[in-house]
Design an enzyme around this catalytic site. Structure first.
Site, PDB file in Angstrom:
ATOM      1  N   ASP A  24      59.256  -4.952  24.819  1.00 20.95           N
ATOM      2  CA  ASP A  24      60.013  -3.758  25.206  1.00 20.95           C
ATOM      3  C   ASP A  24      59.931  -3.483  26.704  1.00 20.95           C
ATOM      4  OD1 ASP A  24      60.327  -3.438  22.476  1.00 20.95           O
ATOM      5  OD2 ASP A  24      59.578  -1.379  22.423  1.00 20.95           O
ATOM      6  N   HIS A 164      54.939  -5.467  25.651  1.00 16.62           N
ATOM      7  CA  HIS A 164      55.824  -4.942  26.704  1.00 16.62           C
ATOM      8  C   HIS A 164      55.887  -5.937  27.857  1.00 16.62           C
ATOM      9  CE1 HIS A 164      54.810  -1.298  24.484  1.00 16.62           C
ATOM     10  NE2 HIS A 164      55.912  -0.770  24.965  1.00 16.62           N
TER      11      HIS A 164
HETATM   12 ZN    ZN Z   1      59.714   1.502  25.605  1.00 10.31          ZN
END
Ligand code: ZN
Length: 200
Positions: A24, A164
């Site tokens: 992400d 991430h």
């Molecule tokens: Zn996010």
């Protein structure tokens, strides 16, 4: 009125040996590059829930993600918090990124989405959360803890893992991702990207 509120997806039912790695908040020129290199070592394809403004800032790496066979998905344009954003505004933000990603896969930032946002976005897209949170963004945990968050209780087919590709996560990601990949393939599992069709 269950039908009006499409379910949130936490894992992939019916997977035989696929684990779904997701990244992400990118794309980011150096951190996403690191992820692409790690995945390439295993010929693995994953899913990148991209933030629209990051795509606009870093179009080259965005194109490279797609060219390498990974799936790009929607994580809003400005990484907005659904609970603090009116639905119309949230939808505009969603649509601005959908025009760039086009895969009908959406993940709400912070996991925060209101019932009306969920209803509107769920008409067209699948809303995918995760069931294994690395917490790589958390500067208060060690890199080893981050790895254990993912593999500590084992991984099984159908699990959706959240990492991430962001600067905030980088230190822990650089440690945990290669070890996670090695763990997955040593278990005889494989890595696959999410696709809309998996859920329809
Ligand atoms: Zn996010």
């Amino acid at each position: 009125m269950q039908w009006a509120y499409p379910s949130l997806i936490w894992r992939v039912e019916g997977a035989s040996k696929e684990v779904f790695l997701t990244f992400d908040d990118g794309p980011h020129p150096t951190v996403t590059r690191f992820v692409l290199d790690c995945l390439a070592e295993y010929n693995a394809n994953a899913t990148f829930f991209c933030v629209g403004e990051q795509i606009e800032k870093h179009p080259t790496i965005f194109e490279e993600i797609k060219a390498a066979g990974h799936v790009v998905a929607n994580h809003t344009f400005h990484h907005v918090n659904g609970w603090k954003t009116p639905t119309d505004e949230y939808l505009k933000d969603f649509e601005a990124t959908e025009r760039l990603t086009k895969t009908k896969l959406f993940r709400p930032p912070y996991g925060k989405i209101t019932p009306s946002q969920r209803k509107r976005i769920g008409q067209e897209s699948k809303i995918v959360i995760y069931n294994k949170l690395s917490a790589d963004f958390d500067k208060n945990i060690s890199a080893e803890q981050c790895l254990q968050n993912v593999i500590g209780k084992g991984l099984v087919a159908g699990d959706i893992v959240l990492f991430h590709d962001s600067l905030k996560a980088e230190d822990r990601l650089r440690y945990a991702l290669p070890k996670t990949l090695s763990y997955i393939y040593n278990q005889g599992l494989t890595v696959a990207p999410l696709r809309y069709e998996l859920f329809s």
